[in-house]
Design a protein around this motif. Structure first.
Motif, PDB file in Angstrom:
ATOM      1  N   LYS A 190      49.633  42.954  55.879  1.00 40.95           N
ATOM      2  CA  LYS A 190      48.971  42.392  57.062  1.00 40.95           C
ATOM      3  C   LYS A 190      47.583  42.988  57.274  1.00 40.95           C
ATOM      4  N   ASP A 191      47.365  44.175  56.772  1.00 49.63           N
ATOM      5  CA  ASP A 191      46.082  44.855  56.925  1.00 49.63           C
ATOM      6  C   ASP A 191      45.059  44.255  55.958  1.00 49.63           C
ATOM      7  N   GLU A 192      43.904  43.864  56.487  1.00 53.22           N
ATOM      8  CA  GLU A 192      42.882  43.203  55.668  1.00 53.22           C
ATOM      9  C   GLU A 192      42.381  44.102  54.536  1.00 53.22           C
ATOM     10  N   ALA A 193      42.243  45.381  54.801  1.00 52.99           N
ATOM     11  CA  ALA A 193      41.789  46.306  53.753  1.00 52.99           C
ATOM     12  C   ALA A 193      42.808  46.372  52.613  1.00 52.99           C
ATOM     13  N   GLU A 194      44.084  46.382  52.958  1.00 55.14           N
ATOM     14  CA  GLU A 194      45.128  46.394  51.927  1.00 55.14           C
ATOM     15  C   GLU A 194      45.151  45.070  51.162  1.00 55.14           C
ATOM     16  N   GLN A 195      44.936  43.979  51.865  1.00 63.00           N
ATOM     17  CA  GLN A 195      44.889  42.680  51.201  1.00 63.00           C
ATOM     18  C   GLN A 195      43.737  42.629  50.205  1.00 63.00           C
ATOM     19  N   ASN A 196      42.567  43.111  50.622  1.00 56.22           N
ATOM     20  CA  ASN A 196      41.410  43.136  49.715  1.00 56.22           C
ATOM     21  C   ASN A 196      41.651  44.046  48.523  1.00 56.22           C
ATOM     22  N   ALA A 197      42.303  45.177  48.758  1.00 59.88           N
ATOM     23  CA  ALA A 197      42.622  46.093  47.654  1.00 59.88           C
ATOM     24  C   ALA A 197      43.610  45.453  46.686  1.00 59.88           C
ATOM     25  N   ALA A 198      44.566  44.698  47.216  1.00 54.25           N
ATOM     26  CA  ALA A 198      45.534  44.014  46.360  1.00 54.25           C
ATOM     27  C   ALA A 198      44.839  42.978  45.487  1.00 54.25           C
ATOM     28  N   ILE A 199      43.915  42.233  46.075  1.00 54.37           N
ATOM     29  CA  ILE A 199      43.162  41.238  45.303  1.00 54.37           C
ATOM     30  C   ILE A 199      42.323  41.918  44.231  1.00 54.37           C
ATOM     31  N   ALA A 200      41.652  42.998  44.597  1.00 48.44           N
ATOM     32  CA  ALA A 200      40.838  43.728  43.619  1.00 48.44           C
ATOM     33  C   ALA A 200      41.707  44.253  42.484  1.00 48.44           C
ATOM     34  N   PHE A 201      42.892  44.761  42.819  1.00 52.68           N
ATOM     35  CA  PHE A 201      43.808  45.254  41.792  1.00 52.68           C
ATOM     36  C   PHE A 201      44.205  44.126  40.852  1.00 52.68           C
ATOM     37  N   LEU A 202      44.586  42.976  41.404  1.00 57.54           N
ATOM     38  CA  LEU A 202      45.012  41.846  40.572  1.00 57.54           C
ATOM     39  C   LEU A 202      43.863  41.308  39.723  1.00 57.54           C
ATOM     40  N   GLU A 203      42.663  41.269  40.276  1.00 61.12           N
ATOM     41  CA  GLU A 203      41.501  40.849  39.479  1.00 61.12           C
ATOM     42  C   GLU A 203      41.249  41.817  38.334  1.00 61.12           C
ATOM     43  N   ASN A 204      41.415  43.104  38.603  1.00 57.76           N
ATOM     44  CA  ASN A 204      41.252  44.119  37.565  1.00 57.76           C
ATOM     45  C   ASN A 204      42.312  43.966  36.477  1.00 57.76           C
ATOM     46  N   VAL A 205      43.531  43.642  36.871  1.00 58.34           N
ATOM     47  CA  VAL A 205      44.605  43.424  35.898  1.00 58.34           C
ATOM     48  C   VAL A 205      44.230  42.281  34.967  1.00 58.34           C
ATOM     49  N   GLN A 206      43.731  41.200  35.534  1.00 55.87           N
ATOM     50  CA  GLN A 206      43.364  40.048  34.704  1.00 55.87           C
ATOM     51  C   GLN A 206      42.198  40.382  33.788  1.00 55.87           C
ATOM     52  N   GLN A 207      41.203  41.046  34.311  1.00 57.09           N
ATOM     53  CA  GLN A 207      40.026  41.381  33.508  1.00 57.09           C
ATOM     54  C   GLN A 207      40.365  42.386  32.407  1.00 57.09           C
ATOM     55  N   ARG A 208      41.132  43.386  32.752  1.00 61.03           N
ATOM     56  CA  ARG A 208      41.409  44.477  31.826  1.00 61.03           C
ATOM     57  C   ARG A 208      42.481  44.136  30.804  1.00 61.03           C
ATOM     58  N   MET A 209      43.513  43.408  31.251  1.00 59.01           N
ATOM     59  CA  MET A 209      44.668  43.189  30.394  1.00 59.01           C
ATOM     60  C   MET A 209      44.862  41.743  29.967  1.00 59.01           C
ATOM     61  N   GLY A 210      44.137  40.827  30.587  1.00 63.89           N
ATOM     62  CA  GLY A 210      44.295  39.422  30.242  1.00 63.89           C
ATOM     63  C   GLY A 210      45.519  38.775  30.884  1.00 63.89           C
ATOM     64  N   TRP A 211      46.192  39.482  31.759  1.00 64.78           N
ATOM     65  CA  TRP A 211      47.360  38.957  32.461  1.00 64.78           C
ATOM     66  C   TRP A 211      46.859  38.044  33.570  1.00 64.78           C
TER      67      TRP A 211
ATOM     68  N   THR B  13      48.450  33.947  41.551  1.00 66.67           N
ATOM     69  CA  THR B  13      49.023  34.900  42.502  1.00 66.67           C
ATOM     70  C   THR B  13      48.036  35.203  43.612  1.00 66.67           C
ATOM     71  N   ILE B  14      46.778  35.426  43.249  1.00 63.41           N
ATOM     72  CA  ILE B  14      45.740  35.709  44.249  1.00 63.41           C
ATOM     73  C   ILE B  14      45.616  34.539  45.222  1.00 63.41           C
ATOM     74  N   ALA B  15      45.573  33.319  44.692  1.00 63.20           N
ATOM     75  CA  ALA B  15      45.453  32.135  45.549  1.00 63.20           C
ATOM     76  C   ALA B  15      46.664  32.004  46.483  1.00 63.20           C
ATOM     77  N   GLU B  16      47.867  32.261  45.957  1.00 62.87           N
ATOM     78  CA  GLU B  16      49.072  32.167  46.784  1.00 62.87           C
ATOM     79  C   GLU B  16      49.067  33.231  47.887  1.00 62.87           C
ATOM     80  N   LEU B  17      48.640  34.436  47.531  1.00 59.20           N
ATOM     81  CA  LEU B  17      48.583  35.504  48.540  1.00 59.20           C
ATOM     82  C   LEU B  17      47.566  35.173  49.626  1.00 59.20           C
ATOM     83  N   GLN B  18      46.390  34.718  49.225  1.00 61.86           N
ATOM     84  CA  GLN B  18      45.365  34.373  50.211  1.00 61.86           C
ATOM     85  C   GLN B  18      45.846  33.267  51.127  1.00 61.86           C
TER      86      GLN B  18
END
Length: 118
Positions: free
Chosen positions: A81-102, A107-112
């Protein structure tokens, strides 16, 4: 953590707590007791999710920890529910895709979408 197995084991511990909190049969009853139980369940889910993702972020060399964290965010990220945590989650998932190709875009769109109504 000193060893990859420790990271994975601790993530599995937190994941087990999350699953047990979500699927507690007492949560389906009506009344004040179950209402309190649902709030407690939500706190356990948030705490577990934070720990799982935190372990992945602080142990970037443990690929399966990163995968587990991304799966937990996909299934439980709606609890954030916390916006800062939501932004951190998105940044983490974007990093996963960039770094690992996953692929994490869906998921990001569904969460948003889930977070818009909160």
């Amino acid at each position: 953590m000193a060893h990859r197995a420790q990271v994975t084991a601790l993530q599995h511990y937190h994941l087990a707590r999350v699953i047990l909190a979500i699927y507690d049969p007492a949560l389906t009853r009506l009344g004040f007791g179950p209402l309190r139980a649902r709030k407690q369940s939500e706190r356990i889910v948030l705490d577990g999710m934070r720990n799982i993702v935190g372990l992945a972020v602080s142990n970037e060399d443990v690929n399966n920890a990163i995968f587990e964290a991304s799966h937990v965010l996909k299934t439980c990220g709606g609890y954030l529910k916390d916006e800062a945590e939501q932004n951190a989650a998105i940044a983490f998932l974007e990093n996963v895709q960039q770094r690992m190709g996953w692929t994490t875009g869906k998921t990001i769109a569904e969460l948003q979408s889930q977070w818009v109504g909160q």
